[in-house]
Write an enzyme that holds these catalytic residues in place. Structure first.
Site, mmCIF file in Angstrom:
data_model
loop_
_atom_site.group_PDB
_atom_site.id
_atom_site.type_symbol
_atom_site.label_atom_id
_atom_site.label_comp_id
_atom_site.label_asym_id
_atom_site.label_seq_id
_atom_site.Cartn_x
_atom_site.Cartn_y
_atom_site.Cartn_z
ATOM 1 N N GLU A 54 -12.886 3.518 2.622
ATOM 2 C CA GLU A 54 -13.548 3.369 1.316
ATOM 3 C C GLU A 54 -15.001 2.934 1.445
ATOM 4 O O GLU A 54 -15.531 2.253 0.563
ATOM 5 C CB GLU A 54 -12.770 2.380 0.430
ATOM 6 C CG GLU A 54 -11.351 2.847 0.153
ATOM 7 C CD GLU A 54 -10.490 1.820 -0.589
ATOM 8 O OE1 GLU A 54 -11.043 0.873 -1.181
ATOM 9 O OE2 GLU A 54 -9.258 1.969 -0.563
ATOM 10 N N GLU A 64 -4.278 6.222 0.219
ATOM 11 C CA GLU A 64 -3.800 5.128 -0.633
ATOM 12 C C GLU A 64 -3.711 5.656 -2.049
ATOM 13 O O GLU A 64 -4.662 6.245 -2.552
ATOM 14 C CB GLU A 64 -4.779 3.939 -0.664
ATOM 15 C CG GLU A 64 -4.846 3.128 0.597
ATOM 16 C CD GLU A 64 -5.840 1.959 0.464
ATOM 17 O OE1 GLU A 64 -6.024 1.427 -0.652
ATOM 18 O OE2 GLU A 64 -6.429 1.594 1.495
#
Ligand SMILES: *[C@@H]1O[C@H](CO)[C@@H](O)[C@H](O)[C@H]1NC(C)=O
Ligand SMILES: *[C@@H]1O[C@H](CO)[C@@H](O)[C@H](O)[C@H]1NC(C)=O
Ligand SMILES: *[C@@H]1O[C@H](CO)[C@@H](O)[C@H](O)[C@H]1NC(C)=O
Length: 467
Positions: free
Chosen positions: A313, A404
């Site tokens: 991320e 995720e």
């Protein structure tokens, strides 16, 4: 040399050329709720445009027809003289996605992405959201069939061992045909086994609590042992690394050391640390990489290949490795790759990049899999727009994973949208067991869907499709 594997895409029934033509639906002919037809801003098509989006309940409802269940590219033709605005697009009364309508004083078309129309009449509703925009029309065009994938299933590390090779080969063999179920955290995986009645194919783990700045504050982990045990059961493992900064932790009540991977919990400056290789903080980064190398080596020695997702991320900037923008993040990625691969001889890793924006991409030569993390409460849609961005990111040469998620994607929609995520991994705790992100009933449904592969269905994967 790269081996290119091309899978045959689903063959759709052939279309008459006419079906590929764009169909325009004029806003002034749609059902109008709280909005009205205007004609004073020139350049519109049809007999006018629709304006007056000033109440939350204002909307335009288009009725559109499709002869079959089919994917269409949707566009909105609008004018935005009052600045940057948003509208919300709702298909057939469910869900809704926010679409930016950037400021413009000309009539412009903005692509919205794909919509799956049912056979018969469908509704596409533009809801107010920020309001204060003018809508001329929407356009719908049957989506072009995507060609076959061109993914490579040879790891980028030319010394990759047979375990890593088998894993990437296996992922390639199911890509576009199935999706692997995955679950972060051993306790949450066990919850799935006990409550859903199936065990995920992938266990997600974290190297978070192996580095010095956390161990010295009392953290400890057995995730590596759990990975080895899960691999013995025939499962696949993935590791991320919530890398607590090696120094500079604020360590206050609000910004405790425990959150030390967050940008706001540390003073650590990745950009200045990477300025030269003699910097003390550069050395601390290398020390942490060496520390986790020891753990990854245990996995390699136990013949466990790892879907390895460090610096995740980054583009979100909420973790310190992304805080200073793409250049330091990419630089650090290359250091991590080089040190683990070439210095530590770790050949069991499948290198998984986790940002979508092309300006952050470290390059094809150090990436095996591209991926994204997305959380959208209660939305079981296929995350198709993000999937398509990842396809473009590596020109469809890399396998794509949903590393995720909060709410799991519905397998029916995944197939309808050709969103070929190779696996999903639900985050731990409430995301899987709390009932809000995923109801138990829905989880039972998807875990029993033939498109979704579970631990029992992937047994022997190391021997599958390897010569
Ligand atoms: C949709 O198609 C049906 C059958 O061709 C037609 O009767 C109907 O008017 C169409 N509706 C719209 C909104 O175009
Ligand atoms: C290393 O990082 C810490 C924490 O941000 C900072 O206080 C220190 O000045 C840095 N050291 C160097 C040599 O830049
Ligand atoms: C992307 O892939 C296609 C199909 O393999 C190829 O023809 C094209 O040259 C590639 N584009 C780039 C920029 O690599």
């Amino acid at each position: 040399m790269r081996a290119l594997i091309a899978f045959t895409a689903l063959v759709l029934t052939s279309h008459a050329a006419a079906q590929f033509e764009k169909r325009i639906y004029q806003a002034e002919q749609a059902e109008l709720k709280g909005v009205k037809v205007g004609t004073s801003v020139q350049g519109y098509t049809g007999h006018g445009y629709v304006e007056g989006f000033d109440e939350a309940s204002d909307s335009i409802i288009f009725s559109v027809n499709s002869t079959s269940t089919e994917l269409f590219d949707l566009e909105i033709v609008y004018n935005g003289p009052y600045g940057d605005k948003y509208t919300t697009v709702v298909l057939n009364g469910a869900g809704g996605s926010q679409v930016p309508l950037p400021a413009t004083t000309e009539w412009k078309s903005v692509p919205v992405g794909q919509v799956l129309l049912n056979a018969g009449i469908n509704t596409i509703e533009l809801e107010n959201n920020w309001g204060w925009y003018l809508v001329d029309a929407i356009g719908l065009q049957v989506s072009k069939q995507r060609g076959p994938h061109h993914i490579t299933t040879i790891p980028v590390n030319k010394n990759a061992n047979s375990d890593a090779k088998a894993l990437l080969e296996y992922l390639g063999s199911i890509y576009g045909r199935n999706i692997l179920s995955g679950q972060q955290d051993q306790a949450s995986l066990d919850w799935v086994t006990q409550n859903v009645g199936k065990t995920p194919a992938i266990l997600g783990l974290d190297l978070m609590d192996y580095t010095e700045s956390r161990k010295s504050r009392g953290a400890s982990s057995t995730d590596v042992d759990k990975a080895i045990a899960f691999a013995k059961r025939g499962g696949i493992v993935t590791f991320c690394w919530h890398w607590g900064s090696p120094v500079g932790l604020k360590d206050t009540n609000d910004q405790s050391w425990y959150r030390g991977f967050y940008t706001d919990a540390t003073d650590f400056d990745i950009e200045s640390a990477l300025v030269d290789t003699t910097n003390a903080n550069y050395t601390l980064l290398l020390k942490d990489i060496d520390t986790i190398a020891v753990q990854l080596k245990k996995l390699q020695d136990a013949s466990v290949p790892v879907i390895w997702r460090p610096l995740h991320e980054a583009e979100g900037k909420w973790f310190w490795w992304g805080a200073k923008g793409p250049e330091p993040a990419k630089k650090l990625w290359k250091i991590v790759y080089d040190r683990l691969t070439n210095l530590h001889g770790l050949n069991n890793l499948i290198w998984t990049w986790n940002s979508v924006d092309p300006t952050w991409y470290p390059g094809d030569e150090t990436v095996d899999v591209v991926s994204a993390d997305t959380y959208s409460l209660g939305d079981h849609g296929p995350i198709a727009a993000t999937y398509n961005r990842l396809l473009a990111l590596a020109n469809d040469t890399k396998i794509i994973a949903a590393t995720e998620v909060g709410s799991v994607m519905d397998p029916v929609q995944l197939q309808a949208y050709d969103a070929d995520w190779v696996y999903f991994c639900v985050w731990s705790g409430d995301f899987i067991s709390g009932g809000r992100w995923n109801s138990l009933e829905f989880l039972k449904e998807i875990y029993n869907d033939p498109y979704v592969l579970t631990l029992d269905e992937i047994q022997g994967w190391k021997g599958v499709n390897t010569q």
